[in-house]
Design a protein around this motif. Structure first.
Motif, PDB file in Angstrom:
ATOM      1  N   PRO A 103       0.956 -14.617  -6.597  1.00  0.00           N
ATOM      2  CA  PRO A 103       1.543 -13.644  -7.537  1.00  0.00           C
ATOM      3  C   PRO A 103       0.511 -12.772  -8.236  1.00  0.00           C
ATOM      4  O   PRO A 103       0.844 -11.696  -8.725  1.00  0.00           O
ATOM      5  CB  PRO A 103       2.276 -14.532  -8.555  1.00  0.00           C
ATOM      6  N   TYR A 104      -0.714 -13.224  -8.289  1.00  0.00           N
ATOM      7  CA  TYR A 104      -1.752 -12.522  -9.040  1.00  0.00           C
ATOM      8  C   TYR A 104      -2.718 -11.747  -8.141  1.00  0.00           C
ATOM      9  O   TYR A 104      -3.281 -10.750  -8.563  1.00  0.00           O
ATOM     10  CB  TYR A 104      -2.512 -13.533  -9.909  1.00  0.00           C
ATOM     11  N   LEU A 105      -2.873 -12.202  -6.891  1.00  0.00           N
ATOM     12  CA  LEU A 105      -3.784 -11.533  -5.968  1.00  0.00           C
ATOM     13  C   LEU A 105      -3.087 -10.524  -5.076  1.00  0.00           C
ATOM     14  O   LEU A 105      -3.580  -9.398  -4.889  1.00  0.00           O
ATOM     15  CB  LEU A 105      -4.514 -12.572  -5.106  1.00  0.00           C
ATOM     16  N   ILE A 106      -1.947 -10.889  -4.497  1.00  0.00           N
ATOM     17  CA  ILE A 106      -1.262 -10.018  -3.527  1.00  0.00           C
ATOM     18  C   ILE A 106      -0.973  -8.623  -4.092  1.00  0.00           C
ATOM     19  O   ILE A 106      -1.245  -7.617  -3.425  1.00  0.00           O
ATOM     20  CB  ILE A 106       0.038 -10.676  -3.024  1.00  0.00           C
ATOM     21  N   GLU A 226       4.576 -19.553 -13.738  1.00  0.00           N
ATOM     22  CA  GLU A 226       5.348 -18.593 -14.535  1.00  0.00           C
ATOM     23  C   GLU A 226       6.404 -19.290 -15.389  1.00  0.00           C
ATOM     24  O   GLU A 226       6.644 -18.900 -16.530  1.00  0.00           O
ATOM     25  CB  GLU A 226       6.002 -17.562 -13.607  1.00  0.00           C
ATOM     26  N   THR A 227       7.035 -20.327 -14.848  1.00  0.00           N
ATOM     27  CA  THR A 227       8.023 -21.091 -15.615  1.00  0.00           C
ATOM     28  C   THR A 227       7.360 -21.734 -16.815  1.00  0.00           C
ATOM     29  O   THR A 227       7.876 -21.699 -17.948  1.00  0.00           O
ATOM     30  CB  THR A 227       8.672 -22.177 -14.745  1.00  0.00           C
ATOM     31  N   PHE A 228       6.191 -22.351 -16.603  1.00  0.00           N
ATOM     32  CA  PHE A 228       5.491 -23.025 -17.692  1.00  0.00           C
ATOM     33  C   PHE A 228       5.040 -22.034 -18.762  1.00  0.00           C
ATOM     34  O   PHE A 228       5.045 -22.341 -19.953  1.00  0.00           O
ATOM     35  CB  PHE A 228       4.281 -23.777 -17.145  1.00  0.00           C
ATOM     36  N   MET A 229       4.647 -20.847 -18.357  1.00  0.00           N
ATOM     37  CA  MET A 229       4.235 -19.830 -19.325  1.00  0.00           C
ATOM     38  C   MET A 229       5.398 -19.441 -20.230  1.00  0.00           C
ATOM     39  O   MET A 229       5.221 -19.249 -21.438  1.00  0.00           O
ATOM     40  CB  MET A 229       3.699 -18.606 -18.587  1.00  0.00           C
ATOM     41  N   ARG A 230       6.594 -19.358 -19.661  1.00  0.00           N
ATOM     42  CA  ARG A 230       7.756 -19.036 -20.482  1.00  0.00           C
ATOM     43  C   ARG A 230       8.046 -20.178 -21.470  1.00  0.00           C
ATOM     44  O   ARG A 230       8.476 -19.932 -22.603  1.00  0.00           O
ATOM     45  CB  ARG A 230       8.986 -18.801 -19.596  1.00  0.00           C
ATOM     46  N   MET A 231       7.806 -21.418 -21.059  1.00  0.00           N
ATOM     47  CA  MET A 231       7.995 -22.562 -21.954  1.00  0.00           C
ATOM     48  C   MET A 231       7.026 -22.480 -23.130  1.00  0.00           C
ATOM     49  O   MET A 231       7.407 -22.703 -24.283  1.00  0.00           O
ATOM     50  CB  MET A 231       7.784 -23.871 -21.194  1.00  0.00           C
ATOM     51  N   VAL A 232       5.769 -22.150 -22.822  1.00  0.00           N
ATOM     52  CA  VAL A 232       4.755 -22.016 -23.876  1.00  0.00           C
ATOM     53  C   VAL A 232       5.139 -20.889 -24.833  1.00  0.00           C
ATOM     54  O   VAL A 232       5.054 -21.030 -26.064  1.00  0.00           O
ATOM     55  CB  VAL A 232       3.372 -21.762 -23.256  1.00  0.00           C
ATOM     56  N   GLU A 233       5.552 -19.762 -24.286  1.00  0.00           N
ATOM     57  CA  GLU A 233       5.919 -18.610 -25.113  1.00  0.00           C
ATOM     58  C   GLU A 233       7.120 -18.903 -26.008  1.00  0.00           C
ATOM     59  O   GLU A 233       7.278 -18.287 -27.062  1.00  0.00           O
ATOM     60  CB  GLU A 233       6.200 -17.408 -24.220  1.00  0.00           C
ATOM     61  N   SER A 234       7.948 -19.861 -25.584  1.00  0.00           N
ATOM     62  CA  SER A 234       9.103 -20.232 -26.405  1.00  0.00           C
ATOM     63  C   SER A 234       8.701 -21.124 -27.572  1.00  0.00           C
ATOM     64  O   SER A 234       9.529 -21.426 -28.436  1.00  0.00           O
ATOM     65  CB  SER A 234      10.159 -20.956 -25.547  1.00  0.00           C
ATOM     66  N   GLY A 235       7.413 -21.559 -27.573  1.00  0.00           N
ATOM     67  CA  GLY A 235       6.917 -22.273 -28.742  1.00  0.00           C
ATOM     68  C   GLY A 235       6.610 -23.729 -28.564  1.00  0.00           C
ATOM     69  O   GLY A 235       6.466 -24.463 -29.548  1.00  0.00           O
ATOM     70  N   PHE A 240      -1.720 -24.433 -17.964  1.00  0.00           N
ATOM     71  CA  PHE A 240      -2.972 -23.878 -17.459  1.00  0.00           C
ATOM     72  C   PHE A 240      -2.664 -22.695 -16.556  1.00  0.00           C
ATOM     73  O   PHE A 240      -1.690 -22.721 -15.801  1.00  0.00           O
ATOM     74  CB  PHE A 240      -3.750 -24.938 -16.667  1.00  0.00           C
ATOM     75  N   ILE A 241      -3.495 -21.668 -16.627  1.00  0.00           N
ATOM     76  CA  ILE A 241      -3.281 -20.483 -15.804  1.00  0.00           C
ATOM     77  C   ILE A 241      -4.597 -20.072 -15.140  1.00  0.00           C
ATOM     78  O   ILE A 241      -5.676 -20.344 -15.665  1.00  0.00           O
ATOM     79  CB  ILE A 241      -2.719 -19.302 -16.621  1.00  0.00           C
ATOM     80  N   PRO A 242      -4.520 -19.397 -13.976  1.00  0.00           N
ATOM     81  CA  PRO A 242      -5.736 -18.906 -13.316  1.00  0.00           C
ATOM     82  C   PRO A 242      -6.186 -17.587 -13.935  1.00  0.00           C
ATOM     83  O   PRO A 242      -5.399 -16.869 -14.561  1.00  0.00           O
ATOM     84  CB  PRO A 242      -5.277 -18.726 -11.862  1.00  0.00           C
ATOM     85  N   GLU A 243      -7.433 -17.264 -13.719  1.00  0.00           N
ATOM     86  CA  GLU A 243      -8.044 -16.090 -14.350  1.00  0.00           C
ATOM     87  C   GLU A 243      -7.331 -14.787 -14.014  1.00  0.00           C
ATOM     88  O   GLU A 243      -7.143 -13.924 -14.877  1.00  0.00           O
ATOM     89  CB  GLU A 243      -9.512 -16.013 -13.935  1.00  0.00           C
ATOM     90  N   LEU A 244      -6.941 -14.600 -12.746  1.00  0.00           N
ATOM     91  CA  LEU A 244      -6.293 -13.347 -12.354  1.00  0.00           C
ATOM     92  C   LEU A 244      -4.974 -13.124 -13.084  1.00  0.00           C
ATOM     93  O   LEU A 244      -4.540 -11.982 -13.267  1.00  0.00           O
ATOM     94  CB  LEU A 244      -6.060 -13.305 -10.845  1.00  0.00           C
ATOM     95  N   GLN A 248      -2.560  -9.604 -15.932  1.00  0.00           N
ATOM     96  CA  GLN A 248      -1.176  -9.127 -15.921  1.00  0.00           C
ATOM     97  C   GLN A 248      -0.483  -9.341 -17.268  1.00  0.00           C
ATOM     98  O   GLN A 248       0.681  -8.991 -17.423  1.00  0.00           O
ATOM     99  CB  GLN A 248      -0.381  -9.848 -14.824  1.00  0.00           C
ATOM    100  N   LEU A 249      -1.189  -9.905 -18.248  1.00  0.00           N
ATOM    101  CA  LEU A 249      -0.567 -10.264 -19.519  1.00  0.00           C
ATOM    102  C   LEU A 249      -0.551  -9.109 -20.513  1.00  0.00           C
ATOM    103  O   LEU A 249      -1.412  -8.231 -20.486  1.00  0.00           O
ATOM    104  CB  LEU A 249      -1.311 -11.449 -20.145  1.00  0.00           C
ATOM    105  N   THR A 250       0.418  -9.152 -21.408  1.00  0.00           N
ATOM    106  CA  THR A 250       0.455  -8.214 -22.527  1.00  0.00           C
ATOM    107  C   THR A 250      -0.529  -8.692 -23.593  1.00  0.00           C
ATOM    108  O   THR A 250      -1.033  -9.823 -23.527  1.00  0.00           O
ATOM    109  CB  THR A 250       1.862  -8.156 -23.131  1.00  0.00           C
ATOM    110  N   GLU A 251      -0.798  -7.868 -24.579  1.00  0.00           N
ATOM    111  CA  GLU A 251      -1.715  -8.265 -25.655  1.00  0.00           C
ATOM    112  C   GLU A 251      -1.173  -9.462 -26.414  1.00  0.00           C
ATOM    113  O   GLU A 251      -1.930 -10.343 -26.823  1.00  0.00           O
ATOM    114  CB  GLU A 251      -1.934  -7.090 -26.605  1.00  0.00           C
ATOM    115  N   LYS A 252       0.133  -9.524 -26.591  1.00  0.00           N
ATOM    116  CA  LYS A 252       0.752 -10.663 -27.266  1.00  0.00           C
ATOM    117  C   LYS A 252       0.531 -11.935 -26.462  1.00  0.00           C
ATOM    118  O   LYS A 252       0.192 -12.998 -27.027  1.00  0.00           O
ATOM    119  CB  LYS A 252       2.251 -10.404 -27.449  1.00  0.00           C
TER     120      LYS A 252
END
Length: 308
Positions: A103-106, A226-235, A240-244, A248-252
Motif C-alpha cells: 500500500p505504501y510502495l506501489i 491500516e485497521t490498527f491505525m484506525r484503532m489508534v486514532e480512535s483513542g 507499529f507502522i513502516p517508514e513509507l 501518506q499521513l496528514t499532519e494530525k
C-alpha cells in the motif's frame, strides 16, 4: 496437445475450481472446460475428479500435472531467454509483494512505470513471505518484494531500500508523552499487531522481546496495518507502522508517530528471485524505478539503525 491446454490444466489444479481457473486465465468457463476435455480425450484419461468439491486431480492427473508443469517452465524459460537477449520489456511479469509494503510502495512507482513503459504487462499480487517463496519455487511469480530474512539463502536478492519501524500511539496511551519508544516501554501496552505469519510482526516481536505477544490478552489480531491505525486514532493503544506509511499521513496523524530509541529497528527490503532467473534487464529496470521512487536516505543503512 498445446501449451494453452496445459496452462488451463494447471489453473484448475491451483484454483480447484473451473470458474475461478477460467477467470484467472481470462477466458470463459466453457472455453476452458472444452480445451481440457479435448486434452483428456487425446490422452484417453480423466485428469480431474469433477464429482468432488473442491475439484482434485485423479492419480494419473497428478502425474500429468507434474510433467506439464515442467513443460511450461521450460517453455517460459525459452521465451525469457529470447526476450532477455533482445533486452526486451515485453511479456507478462508477475510480482508478489508483502501486504505491509504494497500500500505504501506501489502507488509511488507503479503508475509512473506504466506511463513510462505502456507496453509492459505487470501483474501484482499481495502475498505473505512464505507464499512468495512457494510461488517463486513453482514459477507462479517472477519476483518477490519482501523483507530480507535469514532463511532466504536459496534465492537471489537485490537490495531495494531500508525501512525503519515506527510506533503509532493514541493520544490516550501512556506512551503518547514519550518522544521515543524504548522496547522496555512496551510491556503492558495495548498492542495492535498483525497475526502470526507476517514477517512484519515476527521481526518486531523478536526485536522488542515480545515473547508473550501472541498469548497476551492485550495483544490483538485484526488483519491489516491500516485497521490498527484506525484503532489508534480512535483513542486506544498503539501499533507499529513502516517508514513509507508516514509519507501518506496528514499532519494530525503524524503527531501520533513515535520513533524507536537507538538502535532503530530497520528492515531490508529486497527483490527476491530464483537463482536461475533470466530476465535481468527487466529486473534491473524495476529496481531502478523503485529506488528512484523512495526517499534517497532510505537507500543506505545508517549507523543508528539495526537491521532486524
Amino acid at each position: 496437445m498445446t501449451l494453452q491446454q496445459i496452462e488451463y490444466v494447471m489453473a484448475v489444479y491451483r484454483h480447484k475450481h473451473f470458474a475461478k481457473a477460467a477467470e484467472a486465465c481470462n477466458v470463459t468457463q466453457p472455453t476452458l472446460s472444452s480445451m481440457i476435455q479435448k486434452l483428456e480425450d487425446e490422452l484417453g484419461v480423466k485428469l480431474f475428479d469433477r464429482k468432488r468439491q473442491p475439484i482434485v486431480p485423479t492419480p494419473i492427473g497428478r502425474q500429468v500435472i507434474e510433467q506439464g508443469w515442467k513443460v511450461l517452465v521450460r517453455a517460459r524459460k525459452l521465451k525469457e531467454t529470447v526476450e532477455e537477449e533482445k533486452h526486451s520489456l515485453l511479456g507478462t511479469f508477475h510480482i508478489g509483494i508483502l501486504p505491509t509494503i504494497a500500500p505504501y510502495l506501489i502507488p509511488r512507482f507503479f503508475p509512473q512505470l506504466m506511463k513510462k513503459y505502456p507496453e509492459m504487462d505487470i501483474r501484482i499480487m499481495e502475498m505473505k513471505t512464505e507464499d512468495i517463496k512457494r510461488a517463486l519455487r513453482h514459477s507462479d511469480i517472477d519476483v518477490g518484494i519482501v523483507a530480507l530474512l535469514d532463511e532466504m539463502e536459496d534465492f537471489e536478492n537485490v537490495h531495494l531500500f531500508y525501512e525503519q519501524f515506527f510506533g503509532y500511539v493514541s493520544e490516550g496511551d501512556n506512551l503518547y508523552q514519550n518522544k521515543v519508544i524504548k522496547t522496555t516501554d512496551l510491556k503492558g501496552e495495548y498492542l495492535w499487531m498483525l497475526d502470526e505469519g507476517h514477517c512484519f510482526r515476527d521481526q518486531l516481536v523478536k526485536f522488542c522481546h515480545l515473547k508473550g505477544a501472541s498469548q497476551s490478552q492485550r495483544a490483538y489480531s485484526l488483519g491489516s496495518i491500516e485497521t490498527f491505525m484506525r484503532m489508534v486514532e480512535s483513542g486506544k493503544g498503539m501499533t507499529f507502522i513502516p517508514e513509507l506509511a508516514i509519507l501518506q499521513l496528514t499532519e494530525k496523524q503524524k503527531s501520533l508517530v513515535r520513533p524507536f530509541a537507538i538502535p532503530i529497528p530497520t528492515r531490508d527490503i529486497v527483490m527476491l528471485t530464483n537463482r536461475n532467473f533470466i530476465r535481468t534487464t527487466l529486473r534491473q529496470m524495476l529496481v531502478e524505478e523503485i529506488q528512484s521512487a523512495v526517499p534517497e536516505d532510505m537507500l543506505t543503512l545508517k549507523q543508528m539503525q539495526q537491521r532486524v
